[in-house]
Write a protein that holds these residues in place. Structure first.
Motif, PDB file in Angstrom:
ATOM      1  N   GLU A   1       0.810  -1.217  -0.137  1.00 50.03           N
ATOM      2  CA  GLU A   1       0.020   0.054   0.028  1.00 50.03           C
ATOM      3  C   GLU A   1       1.013   1.160   0.061  1.00 50.03           C
ATOM      4  O   GLU A   1       0.330   2.326  -0.291  1.00 50.03           O
ATOM      5  N   ALA A   2       1.938   1.074   0.502  1.00 52.78           N
ATOM      6  CA  ALA A   2       2.888   2.372   0.327  1.00 52.78           C
ATOM      7  C   ALA A   2       3.340   2.703  -0.929  1.00 52.78           C
ATOM      8  O   ALA A   2       3.652   3.831  -1.218  1.00 52.78           O
ATOM      9  N   PHE A   3       3.547   1.897  -1.645  1.00 53.70           N
ATOM     10  CA  PHE A   3       3.868   1.760  -3.280  1.00 53.70           C
ATOM     11  C   PHE A   3       2.798   2.123  -3.831  1.00 53.70           C
ATOM     12  O   PHE A   3       3.025   3.274  -4.891  1.00 53.70           O
ATOM     13  N   TRP A   4       1.371   1.572  -3.725  1.00 56.45           N
ATOM     14  CA  TRP A   4       0.502   2.045  -4.653  1.00 56.45           C
ATOM     15  C   TRP A   4      -0.796   1.431  -3.931  1.00 56.45           C
ATOM     16  O   TRP A   4      -1.066   0.386  -3.982  1.00 56.45           O
ATOM     17  N   PRO A   5      -1.604   2.476  -3.322  1.00 54.56           N
ATOM     18  CA  PRO A   5      -2.735   1.942  -2.564  1.00 54.56           C
ATOM     19  C   PRO A   5      -3.792   1.450  -3.635  1.00 54.56           C
ATOM     20  O   PRO A   5      -3.862   1.819  -4.796  1.00 54.56           O
ATOM     21  N   THR A   6      -4.615   0.385  -3.073  1.00 51.55           N
ATOM     22  CA  THR A   6      -5.573  -0.237  -4.009  1.00 51.55           C
ATOM     23  C   THR A   6      -6.570   0.690  -4.337  1.00 51.55           C
ATOM     24  O   THR A   6      -7.472   0.287  -5.251  1.00 51.55           O
ATOM     25  N   SER A   7      -6.929   1.615  -3.796  1.00 48.98           N
ATOM     26  CA  SER A   7      -8.165   2.611  -4.177  1.00 48.98           C
ATOM     27  C   SER A   7      -7.487   3.719  -4.897  1.00 48.98           C
ATOM     28  O   SER A   7      -8.390   4.488  -5.139  1.00 48.98           O
TER      29      SER A   7
ATOM     30  N   TYR B   1       0.138  13.855  -6.650  1.00 40.31           N
ATOM     31  CA  TYR B   1       1.048  13.890  -7.780  1.00 40.31           C
ATOM     32  C   TYR B   1       2.446  13.183  -7.337  1.00 40.31           C
ATOM     33  O   TYR B   1       2.920  13.236  -6.320  1.00 40.31           O
ATOM     34  N   VAL B   2       2.382  11.808  -8.242  1.00 40.44           N
ATOM     35  CA  VAL B   2       3.269  10.785  -7.787  1.00 40.44           C
ATOM     36  C   VAL B   2       4.438  10.788  -8.933  1.00 40.44           C
ATOM     37  O   VAL B   2       4.335  10.451  -9.939  1.00 40.44           O
ATOM     38  N   GLU B   3       5.739  11.124  -8.453  1.00 40.39           N
ATOM     39  CA  GLU B   3       6.823  10.728  -9.355  1.00 40.39           C
ATOM     40  C   GLU B   3       7.185   9.445  -9.149  1.00 40.39           C
ATOM     41  O   GLU B   3       7.063   8.753  -8.294  1.00 40.39           O
ATOM     42  N   ARG B   4       7.765   8.807 -10.240  1.00 44.27           N
ATOM     43  CA  ARG B   4       8.168   7.434 -10.352  1.00 44.27           C
ATOM     44  C   ARG B   4       9.147   7.173  -9.306  1.00 44.27           C
ATOM     45  O   ARG B   4       9.172   5.690  -8.912  1.00 44.27           O
ATOM     46  N   GLU B   5       9.738   7.859  -8.674  1.00 45.38           N
ATOM     47  CA  GLU B   5      11.148   7.455  -7.801  1.00 45.38           C
ATOM     48  C   GLU B   5      10.366   7.698  -6.540  1.00 45.38           C
ATOM     49  O   GLU B   5      11.267   7.997  -5.532  1.00 45.38           O
ATOM     50  N   THR B   6       9.362   8.002  -6.202  1.00 45.01           N
ATOM     51  CA  THR B   6       8.620   8.555  -5.047  1.00 45.01           C
ATOM     52  C   THR B   6       7.561   7.640  -4.689  1.00 45.01           C
ATOM     53  O   THR B   6       6.722   7.002  -5.335  1.00 45.01           O
ATOM     54  N   LEU B   7       7.530   7.051  -3.223  1.00 43.72           N
ATOM     55  CA  LEU B   7       6.756   6.156  -2.876  1.00 43.72           C
ATOM     56  C   LEU B   7       5.370   6.960  -2.764  1.00 43.72           C
ATOM     57  O   LEU B   7       5.221   8.150  -2.644  1.00 43.72           O
ATOM     58  N   ALA B   8       4.186   6.304  -3.123  1.00 47.01           N
ATOM     59  CA  ALA B   8       3.069   6.873  -3.249  1.00 47.01           C
ATOM     60  C   ALA B   8       2.405   7.533  -1.707  1.00 47.01           C
ATOM     61  O   ALA B   8       1.705   8.481  -1.801  1.00 47.01           O
ATOM     62  N   ALA B   9       3.147   6.865  -0.843  1.00 44.86           N
ATOM     63  CA  ALA B   9       2.537   7.151   0.604  1.00 44.86           C
ATOM     64  C   ALA B   9       3.160   8.705   0.902  1.00 44.86           C
ATOM     65  O   ALA B   9       2.793   9.186   1.806  1.00 44.86           O
ATOM     66  N   HIS B  10       4.346   8.869   0.015  1.00 46.38           N
ATOM     67  CA  HIS B  10       5.073  10.351   0.278  1.00 46.38           C
ATOM     68  C   HIS B  10       4.621  11.143  -0.500  1.00 46.38           C
ATOM     69  O   HIS B  10       5.002  12.558  -0.707  1.00 46.38           O
ATOM     70  N   ALA B  11       3.663  10.755  -1.503  1.00 45.21           N
ATOM     71  CA  ALA B  11       3.267  11.629  -2.753  1.00 45.21           C
ATOM     72  C   ALA B  11       2.298  13.086  -2.111  1.00 45.21           C
ATOM     73  O   ALA B  11       1.455  12.695  -1.499  1.00 45.21           O
TER      74      ALA B  11
END
Length: 223
Positions: A113-119, A147-157
């Motif tokens: 979920e930290a990389f890409w949440p299911t929702s 705003y999700v950069e490819r080298e950033t965890l989704a949790a930190h976007a």
């Protein structure tokens, strides 16, 4: 923003894109028949806000064709070169991100979920980043746009808007002001930052930023 108001905004955007001479205006696909039902089937229990229903009901992405700059997807969104996929393509892209998240996870410290949440639903993407809506928190009127950069965890976007129509409104403003224009020579959108209003300056979602970036769009934590 309700469905009709969003459709009006997107139609205004399309007209501005046509007036700018961007060939992508002729690559817009027919509308999706029922975006809300498609999302309800793919993400049970999640709500697709009215302005996102209108996004794919306006046009269901773009149809690739040969251009002077080569075949393939042509970015419909202005500025940062966002690709406009069909809803089917968007759901397929979400599935790829979920699979990548599962492979990248290192629980319990770094769950998938930290990389890409299911929702999360990736609305548009570029070579380096995505704009995603969190449908778990969505209502008919709003949803969190990240705003999700490819080298950033989704949790930190960082969160950048409360509605998808707000983002499209940025593109419309820059086109209306003449700050963003189409370059036939380069085959891309270009933006004169001296014409960008203060509240949009340094916004990498609104346009391809050359100067300093607004810190609101920086990751909340290093990857």
């Amino acid at each position: 923003m309700n469905f009709r108001a969003a459709l009006t905004l997107y139609s205004e955007y399309e007209q501005l894109v046509r007036e700018a001479g961007a060939p992508v205006a002729d690559m817009l696909a027919p509308p999706h028949r029922d975006p809300a039902a498609a999302i309800a089937h793919a993400l049970p229990g999640c709500t697709l806000p009215d302005d996102l229903v209108a996004w794919w009901a306006w046009h269901d992405g773009t149809v690739p064709r040969q251009t002077p700059h080569g075949p393939g997807w042509f970015p419909v969104a202005v500025g940062a070169g966002w690709a406009f996929r069909s809803l089917e393509g968007t759901l397929a892209e979400r599935q790829r991100w979920l699979q990548t998240a599962e492979l990248s996870a290192e629980p319990p410290e770094l769950p998938a979920e930290a990389f890409w949440p299911t929702s999360w639903l990736p609305i548009v993407g570029s070579e380096h980043s995505y704009l995603a809506a969190d449908l778990a928190e969505a209502t008919k009127d709003r949803t969190r746009i990240s705003y999700v950069e490819r080298e950033t965890l989704a949790a930190h976007a960082p969160d950048v808007a409360e509605r998808w129509s707000e983002v499209v409104g940025w593109w419309v403003r820059l086109l209306q002001l003449g700050a963003t224009t189409w370059s036939p020579t380069a085959g891309t959108w270009v933006t004169d930052e001296t014409l960008v209003p203060d509240d949009l300056r340094g916004n990498p979602v609104a346009y391809a930023v050359i100067g300093p970036r607004d810190p609101r769009f920086d990751s909340r934590s290093p990857y």
